[in-house]
Write an enzyme that holds these catalytic residues in place. Sequence first.
Site, PDB file in Angstrom:
ATOM      1  N   LEU A   1       0.846  -1.198   0.000  1.00  0.00           N
ATOM      2  CA  LEU A   1       0.000   0.000   0.000  1.00  0.00           C
ATOM      3  C   LEU A   1       0.877   1.242   0.000  1.00  0.00           C
ATOM      4  CD1 LEU A   1      -2.668  -1.142   2.605  1.00  0.00           C
ATOM      5  CD2 LEU A   1      -2.845  -1.184   0.105  1.00  0.00           C
ATOM      6  N   THR A   2       0.720   2.043  -1.034  1.00  0.00           N
ATOM      7  CA  THR A   2       1.488   3.271  -1.161  1.00  0.00           C
ATOM      8  C   THR A   2       0.642   4.327  -1.867  1.00  0.00           C
ATOM      9  OG1 THR A   2       3.421   4.314  -2.192  1.00  0.00           O
ATOM     10  CG2 THR A   2       2.591   2.323  -3.250  1.00  0.00           C
TER      11      THR A   2
ATOM     12  N   ASN B   1       9.688  14.613  -1.721  1.00  0.00           N
ATOM     13  CA  ASN B   1      10.852  15.347  -2.201  1.00  0.00           C
ATOM     14  C   ASN B   1      12.073  14.456  -2.372  1.00  0.00           C
ATOM     15  OD1 ASN B   1       9.542  17.936  -2.180  1.00  0.00           O
ATOM     16  ND2 ASN B   1       9.576  17.810   0.028  1.00  0.00           N
ATOM     17  N   ARG B   2      12.690  14.093  -1.289  1.00  0.00           N
ATOM     18  CA  ARG B   2      13.963  13.370  -1.339  1.00  0.00           C
ATOM     19  C   ARG B   2      13.838  11.936  -1.824  1.00  0.00           C
ATOM     20  NH1 ARG B   2      17.767  11.836   3.589  1.00  0.00           N
ATOM     21  NH2 ARG B   2      19.555  11.165   2.400  1.00  0.00           N
ATOM     22  N   HIS B   3      12.802  11.215  -1.384  1.00  0.00           N
ATOM     23  CA  HIS B   3      12.645   9.807  -1.722  1.00  0.00           C
ATOM     24  C   HIS B   3      11.366   9.580  -2.527  1.00  0.00           C
ATOM     25  CE1 HIS B   3      15.927   8.737   0.929  1.00  0.00           C
ATOM     26  NE2 HIS B   3      15.376   9.474   1.877  1.00  0.00           N
TER      27      HIS B   3
ATOM     28  N   LEU C   1      -5.000   3.297  -0.858  1.00  0.00           N
ATOM     29  CA  LEU C   1      -6.292   3.350  -0.187  1.00  0.00           C
ATOM     30  C   LEU C   1      -7.080   4.548  -0.697  1.00  0.00           C
ATOM     31  CD1 LEU C   1      -5.111   2.522   3.430  1.00  0.00           C
ATOM     32  CD2 LEU C   1      -6.283   0.995   1.831  1.00  0.00           C
TER      33      LEU C   1
ATOM     34  N   ASP D   1       7.420  10.527   1.261  1.00  0.00           N
ATOM     35  CA  ASP D   1       8.289  11.691   1.104  1.00  0.00           C
ATOM     36  C   ASP D   1       8.190  12.138  -0.351  1.00  0.00           C
ATOM     37  OD1 ASP D   1      10.356  13.536   0.816  1.00  0.00           O
ATOM     38  OD2 ASP D   1      11.615  12.505   2.258  1.00  0.00           O
TER      39      ASP D   1
END
Length: 79
Positions: free
Chosen positions: A29-30, A55-57, A75, A53
Site C-alpha cells: 500500500l502506497t 521530495n527526497r525519496h 487506499l 516523502d
Amino acid sequence: WDASNGGYGAAVGRCELSDLFPAQDCVYLTADADLEIATLDPDKVYVIGGLVDRNRHKQAGLQRAQSLGIATARLPIER
C-alpha cells in the site's frame, strides 16, 4: 503472529517480506500507486508503506515493491 483477534494480526520486525510470503500474495500500500482499492482481499497480505516523502525519496516504496514483483495499490484517501 497473533491470530487471536479473528484471524487478523500484525508482525513487526526486520526481515525481507519475501522470506515470509510469496510476492503474488502481497499488496504494498502506497499513495504513489495507480490502483485504488475499495475492499480488502482476505487472502492477501497488505504491507503498509512507511515512507511518504514527496521530495527526497519520491516513489521509494512504489519502486521497492515493483523491484520485488509485489503488486501495489493505494487506499481511497483524499490526496
